[in-house]
Design a protein around this motif. Structure first.
Motif, mmCIF file in Angstrom:
data_model
loop_
_atom_site.group_PDB
_atom_site.id
_atom_site.type_symbol
_atom_site.label_atom_id
_atom_site.label_comp_id
_atom_site.label_asym_id
_atom_site.label_seq_id
_atom_site.Cartn_x
_atom_site.Cartn_y
_atom_site.Cartn_z
ATOM 1 N N VAL A 123 0.865 -1.177 0.000
ATOM 2 C CA VAL A 123 0.000 0.000 0.000
ATOM 3 C C VAL A 123 0.902 1.227 0.000
ATOM 4 N N LEU A 124 0.760 2.074 -1.011
ATOM 5 C CA LEU A 124 1.608 3.254 -1.166
ATOM 6 C C LEU A 124 0.850 4.498 -0.742
ATOM 7 N N ASP A 125 1.453 5.255 0.162
ATOM 8 C CA ASP A 125 0.862 6.484 0.681
ATOM 9 C C ASP A 125 1.437 7.683 -0.075
ATOM 10 N N VAL A 126 0.975 8.880 0.266
ATOM 11 C CA VAL A 126 1.516 10.104 -0.336
ATOM 12 C C VAL A 126 2.986 10.245 0.059
ATOM 13 N N PRO A 127 3.820 10.868 -0.785
ATOM 14 C CA PRO A 127 5.258 10.929 -0.491
ATOM 15 C C PRO A 127 5.608 11.765 0.734
ATOM 16 N N THR A 128 4.710 12.628 1.192
ATOM 17 C CA THR A 128 5.012 13.457 2.360
ATOM 18 C C THR A 128 4.882 12.695 3.669
ATOM 19 N N ALA A 129 4.312 11.488 3.644
ATOM 20 C CA ALA A 129 4.175 10.705 4.867
ATOM 21 C C ALA A 129 5.550 10.214 5.327
ATOM 22 N N SER A 130 5.741 10.146 6.634
ATOM 23 C CA SER A 130 7.032 9.697 7.173
ATOM 24 C C SER A 130 7.300 8.250 6.806
ATOM 25 N N GLN A 131 6.275 7.430 6.797
ATOM 26 C CA GLN A 131 6.359 6.057 6.326
ATOM 27 C C GLN A 131 5.319 5.894 5.223
ATOM 28 N N SER A 132 5.787 5.923 3.974
ATOM 29 C CA SER A 132 4.862 5.979 2.842
ATOM 30 C C SER A 132 4.616 4.629 2.189
ATOM 31 N N LEU A 133 5.254 3.548 2.651
ATOM 32 C CA LEU A 133 5.048 2.224 2.085
ATOM 33 C C LEU A 133 4.716 1.253 3.206
ATOM 34 N N HIS A 134 3.605 0.515 3.042
ATOM 35 C CA HIS A 134 3.170 -0.442 4.043
ATOM 36 C C HIS A 134 2.974 -1.796 3.361
ATOM 37 N N ILE A 135 3.554 -2.841 3.951
ATOM 38 C CA ILE A 135 3.508 -4.187 3.409
ATOM 39 C C ILE A 135 2.576 -5.025 4.271
ATOM 40 N N TYR A 136 1.588 -5.668 3.611
ATOM 41 C CA TYR A 136 0.603 -6.493 4.308
ATOM 42 C C TYR A 136 0.705 -7.935 3.832
ATOM 43 N N THR A 137 0.303 -8.846 4.709
ATOM 44 C CA THR A 137 0.190 -10.260 4.357
ATOM 45 C C THR A 137 -1.159 -10.499 3.687
ATOM 46 N N PRO A 138 -1.360 -11.643 3.017
ATOM 47 C CA PRO A 138 -2.650 -11.884 2.337
ATOM 48 C C PRO A 138 -3.851 -11.935 3.269
ATOM 49 N N ASP A 139 -3.641 -12.127 4.568
ATOM 50 C CA ASP A 139 -4.775 -12.128 5.498
ATOM 51 C C ASP A 139 -5.037 -10.759 6.106
ATOM 52 N N GLY A 140 -4.327 -9.718 5.612
ATOM 53 C CA GLY A 140 -4.621 -8.358 6.026
ATOM 54 C C GLY A 140 -3.852 -7.853 7.228
ATOM 55 N N HIS A 141 -2.774 -8.505 7.618
ATOM 56 C CA HIS A 141 -1.977 -8.067 8.755
ATOM 57 C C HIS A 141 -0.779 -7.256 8.275
ATOM 58 N N LEU A 142 -0.483 -6.177 8.996
ATOM 59 C CA LEU A 142 0.642 -5.315 8.650
ATOM 60 C C LEU A 142 1.952 -6.014 9.008
ATOM 61 N N PHE A 143 2.846 -6.164 8.009
ATOM 62 C CA PHE A 143 4.129 -6.821 8.229
ATOM 63 C C PHE A 143 5.264 -5.823 8.428
ATOM 64 N N ARG A 144 5.293 -4.774 7.613
ATOM 65 C CA ARG A 144 6.406 -3.837 7.674
ATOM 66 C C ARG A 144 5.990 -2.503 7.070
ATOM 67 N N SER A 145 6.481 -1.413 7.637
ATOM 68 C CA SER A 145 6.330 -0.077 7.074
ATOM 69 C C SER A 145 7.716 0.451 6.728
ATOM 70 N N TYR A 146 7.806 1.105 5.605
ATOM 71 C CA TYR A 146 9.106 1.568 5.114
ATOM 72 C C TYR A 146 9.012 3.034 4.696
ATOM 73 N N PRO A 147 10.045 3.836 4.990
ATOM 74 C CA PRO A 147 11.228 3.496 5.787
ATOM 75 C C PRO A 147 10.923 3.560 7.283
ATOM 76 N N SER A 148 11.692 2.852 8.055
ATOM 77 C CA SER A 148 11.517 2.902 9.503
ATOM 78 C C SER A 148 12.110 4.194 10.039
ATOM 79 N N ALA A 149 11.942 4.413 11.337
ATOM 80 C CA ALA A 149 12.456 5.640 11.944
ATOM 81 C C ALA A 149 13.977 5.723 11.822
#
Length: 530
Positions: A194-220
């Motif tokens: 899931v790609l967010d707007v570029p101004t977000a601090s974490q603009s990329l979010h990776i989910y598993t097929p069952d809908g659970h958040l696995f990783r957000s990029y970039p991290s702090a």
């Protein structure tokens, strides 16, 4: 006049509209062009034609509504009327599996129709105002299919995972995004990005097929000053995720931990000073003579590609990476930078180094890798030429005239690996096929194969007087595998004569089936199916 030509998923047929009829033309076999029994009004404006994943159905999207045609029997299966247009125009419509149809109107109304029963499931708060794709079916031949949908409830984004067989959509999950722009499944179906707007601090979010958040990029810890992520691209095997940035960089992430593998930078000066001269990436520049003859000349490093604009623009589409695409086996990566739109960079994924640089005479419109040949790249500069390049060779690209308008759309057709490549040249009013390496011999239809005895008995090539023997009665007629052209025309005319009555009967029967099950009616929805 032909319009909206589109190829089937396997590249065997082309469907197009002509005089209100839907026609299907075979590409690789000796088959006559077939015509559907239904006809659209001549003033109907067709926007798109789409094939189902298995090639058995064709969706016609026009200003009067939607129509699904069985591609084999040439009969209309579903007609969805848009009513008075109170929901606005249809923004998108596509197949979900073989039995369901997703329809989205411009005012945010979306429905998932079951084409056999005519029942529909509402998908509330469907998100339509964004730059990328807001829904996508999970790749792979999975049954039932799973598709992900972005929705906007109030000021918050939500993600929903749907199975078409469910009568009620599952509750959506809230996303940690400001304004989600697109979703994208990995080719192996293991991850959903899931790609967010570029101004977000974490603009990329990776989910598993069952809908659970696995990783957000970039991290702090990985956060850096920059202009954010512009787009993403998965490798063909799903092992690498490429992130294009607004500052012109390309980040490559591995899809096990989603950490950085490498960083690619487009330099305004090409100079591999740390590489021996004979191993440096070749730089080819196109030259056009006064008679429009095209050729490529090698350039020595250091070399500076020409800039597209004297002054850099400030619009988002004018910044960063313009295009990125992997070859079919992930051996190469092709990129373009918005500062140098006529320059194509080819990167070797094994060494993560520059493989070659192409500098075209005009700005490049689109890069297209061949779907089955990993070393074949087509460069489209909207000049009426298809620049075909074998990446693994040391020769420059070969410019081939397309015979069409400068702005004609060029696409590779799918096909067997051993088949010769075919390019489809599509214009607003016509289309044709281009064969860069010549045309394969057309095969016979596979509707019926004669036995060994029949093949020997009716082999016309063994005797020069076979026709005389048939006419004189000494040899029986060969078995008919297809109706003659006259018989096909008669059948089509009979279908037209019975069209009105057949539709009335079908309409009444479908209405009876639908009325047996009480359904809750939306007073604001005046669309109809069947």
């Amino acid at each position: 006049m032909t319009t909206n030509a589109t190829a089937s998923p396997h590249g065997d047929y082309i469907a197009y509209m002509k005089s209100g009829y839907l026609l299907k033309q075979s590409i690789r076999r000796r088959e006559p062009t077939t015509q559907s029994a239904c006809k659209l009004p001549l003033d109907a404006k067709v926007s798109t034609l789409k094939w189902s994943a298995d090639g058995s159905q064709i969706l016609i999207n026009h200003d009067r509504g939607l129509q699904v045609v069985d591609s084999k029997h040439r009969s209309s299966r579903v007609f969805l009327k848009n009513g008075t247009g109170g929901l606005g125009r249809v923004v998108t419509a596509d197949f979900i599996g073989n039995e369901h149809l997703l329809v989205v109107w411009e005012f945010g109304k979306a429905k998932l129709w079951h084409m056999n029963s005519g029942k529909a499931v509402d998908l509330p708060d469907f998100k339509t105002m964004c730059d990328g794709q807001t829904w996508q079916v999970r790749p792979g031949n999975r049954s039932p299919p799973l598709f992900a949908v972005l929705s906007r409830i109030g000021a918050e984004d939500h993600l929903s995972l749907h199975f078409p067989s469910l009568r009620q959509p599952p509750p959506p999950s809230k996303l940690p995004t400001i304004d989600a722009q697109s979703i994208s499944w990995s080719p192996d179906g293991r991850w959903l990005a899931v790609l967010d707007v570029p101004t977000a601090s974490q603009s990329l979010h990776i989910y598993t097929p069952d809908g659970h958040l696995f990783r957000s990029y970039p991290s702090a810890k990985e956060a850096e000053l920059g202009l954010g992520i512009k787009s993403i691209a998965w490798s063909a095997d799903g092992r690498v995720l490429a992130l294009t940035k607004f500052d012109g960089l390309v980040e490559l992430l591995n899809t096990k931990t989603f950490t950085r593998i490498a960083m690619i930078e487009h330099s305004t000066t090409i100079y591999q000073h740390d590489v021996e001269k004979e191993y440096r990436a070749p730089v080819w520049q196109e030259a056009v003579s006064a008679s429009n003859e095209r050729s490529y000349t090698p350039q020595q490093q250091p070399f500076s590609p020409p800039l597209s604009k004297a002054k850099a623009g400030s619009e988002p589409q004018d910044l960063g990476v313009a295009e990125i695409c992997f070859s079919c086996d992930d051996s190469y990566l092709a990129t373009r930078d918005c500062r140098m739109l006529n320059t194509v960079w080819i990167w070797n994924m094994a060494t993560l180094g520059a493989h070659a640089v192409l500098i075209q005479h005009s700005n490049v419109r689109r890069l297209k890798w061949h779907p089955t040949r990993p070393d074949t790249l087509m460069v489209d500069c909207a000049e009426g030429f298809a620049h075909i390049w074998n990446v693994s060779s040391r020769e420059p690209p070969l410019p081939i005239p397309t015979g069409g308008l400068a702005k004609a759309k060029l696409t590779w057709l799918e096909g067997p690996t051993e088949a010769k490549p075919i390019i489809m040249v599509t214009e607003p009013s016509r289309f044709h096929l281009l064969y860069p390496e010549g045309q394969d011999e057309l095969s016979d239809p596979i509707s019926r194969r004669p036995s060994a005895d029949e093949s020997e008995q009716y082999d016309e090539g063994n005797s020069e007087d076979s026709l005389f023997q048939v006419l004189s009665g000494r040899k029986p007629l060969p078995p008919k595998t297809q109706p003659s052209y006259t018989q096909m025309v008669d059948l089509e005319m009979e279908g037209e004569d019975d069209l009105d009555g057949g539709l009335d009967d079908t309409f009444r029967e479908k209405r009876k089936a639908v009325q047996q099950v009480p359904m809750e009616v939306d007073p604001l929805d005046d669309s109809e199916i069947f």
